[in-house]
Design a protein around this motif. Sequence first.
Motif, PDB file in Angstrom:
ATOM      1  N   ALA A  66       0.838  -1.210   0.000  1.00  0.00           N
ATOM      2  CA  ALA A  66       0.000   0.000   0.000  1.00  0.00           C
ATOM      3  C   ALA A  66       0.874   1.263   0.000  1.00  0.00           C
ATOM      4  O   ALA A  66       0.598   2.221  -0.734  1.00  0.00           O
ATOM      5  N   GLU A  67       1.937   1.261   0.795  1.00  0.00           N
ATOM      6  CA  GLU A  67       2.847   2.415   0.825  1.00  0.00           C
ATOM      7  C   GLU A  67       3.588   2.567  -0.499  1.00  0.00           C
ATOM      8  O   GLU A  67       3.820   3.691  -0.955  1.00  0.00           O
ATOM      9  N   LEU A  68       3.941   1.469  -1.133  1.00  0.00           N
ATOM     10  CA  LEU A  68       4.620   1.537  -2.428  1.00  0.00           C
ATOM     11  C   LEU A  68       3.704   2.112  -3.498  1.00  0.00           C
ATOM     12  O   LEU A  68       4.109   2.978  -4.275  1.00  0.00           O
ATOM     13  N   VAL A  69       2.461   1.685  -3.514  1.00  0.00           N
ATOM     14  CA  VAL A  69       1.485   2.219  -4.477  1.00  0.00           C
ATOM     15  C   VAL A  69       1.269   3.710  -4.227  1.00  0.00           C
ATOM     16  O   VAL A  69       1.236   4.515  -5.175  1.00  0.00           O
ATOM     17  N   ALA A  70       1.127   4.106  -2.976  1.00  0.00           N
ATOM     18  CA  ALA A  70       0.931   5.517  -2.648  1.00  0.00           C
ATOM     19  C   ALA A  70       2.130   6.346  -3.084  1.00  0.00           C
ATOM     20  O   ALA A  70       1.967   7.442  -3.655  1.00  0.00           O
ATOM     21  N   LEU A  71       3.333   5.838  -2.869  1.00  0.00           N
ATOM     22  CA  LEU A  71       4.543   6.543  -3.291  1.00  0.00           C
ATOM     23  C   LEU A  71       4.604   6.672  -4.810  1.00  0.00           C
ATOM     24  O   LEU A  71       4.923   7.739  -5.352  1.00  0.00           O
ATOM     25  N   ALA A  72       4.259   5.606  -5.513  1.00  0.00           N
ATOM     26  CA  ALA A  72       4.278   5.627  -6.974  1.00  0.00           C
ATOM     27  C   ALA A  72       3.251   6.622  -7.522  1.00  0.00           C
ATOM     28  O   ALA A  72       3.518   7.319  -8.514  1.00  0.00           O
ATOM     29  N   LYS A  73       2.103   6.719  -6.888  1.00  0.00           N
ATOM     30  CA  LYS A  73       1.087   7.680  -7.320  1.00  0.00           C
ATOM     31  C   LYS A  73       1.516   9.123  -7.018  1.00  0.00           C
ATOM     32  O   LYS A  73       1.266  10.032  -7.800  1.00  0.00           O
ATOM     33  N   ALA A  74       2.183   9.285  -5.873  1.00  0.00           N
ATOM     34  CA  ALA A  74       2.619  10.628  -5.477  1.00  0.00           C
ATOM     35  C   ALA A  74       3.811  11.110  -6.317  1.00  0.00           C
ATOM     36  O   ALA A  74       3.977  12.310  -6.519  1.00  0.00           O
ATOM     37  N   GLN A  75       4.607  10.181  -6.780  1.00  0.00           N
ATOM     38  CA  GLN A  75       5.798  10.530  -7.552  1.00  0.00           C
ATOM     39  C   GLN A  75       5.842   9.705  -8.851  1.00  0.00           C
ATOM     40  O   GLN A  75       6.660   8.814  -9.008  1.00  0.00           O
TER      41      GLN A  75
END
Length: 150
Positions: free
Chosen positions: A139-148
């Motif tokens: 979930a944190e990886l997906v959020a990071l990928a969406k944010a950056q």
Amino acid sequence: MRASRRGLLAGLATAPLAMRARAQGGAGPAIRVVVPYVAGGTTDIVGRMVAEALAERLPRSVIVENRGGASGMVGTEAVARAAPDGTTLLLCSSAHAVLPSLYPSLSWDPVADFTAIAPVAATPYMLVVHPSLPVRNLAELVALAKAQPG
């Protein structure tokens, strides 16, 4: 390094199984278990275990044939072209279902040209990241990928 050694030892340990499977003869033509990857990997080891189990239960020889190349496409193509007489089996991995989406011009279809007869193994897959990446779960990886993006 230890995992490589274990894999090598597992491969060496299964070599006698393949020889015993080949040595058993009987009625009818030999059964070929085509492993569409090079010898020594997980699929090869599983293929040799399957061949051993089949040879113990059937009155005929079972031979493992490694036909590696092109992410499994070489061996799979050979099985797709083989006579549909039940003497040529394909031990495929999850790549069997993925390859048509990567290579739309394949001469075989994983559903139309093959019939699944048995699941024989399950292998775990892990998604890993470099420790400096500030994520600890998917979930944190997906959020990071969406944010950056990018």
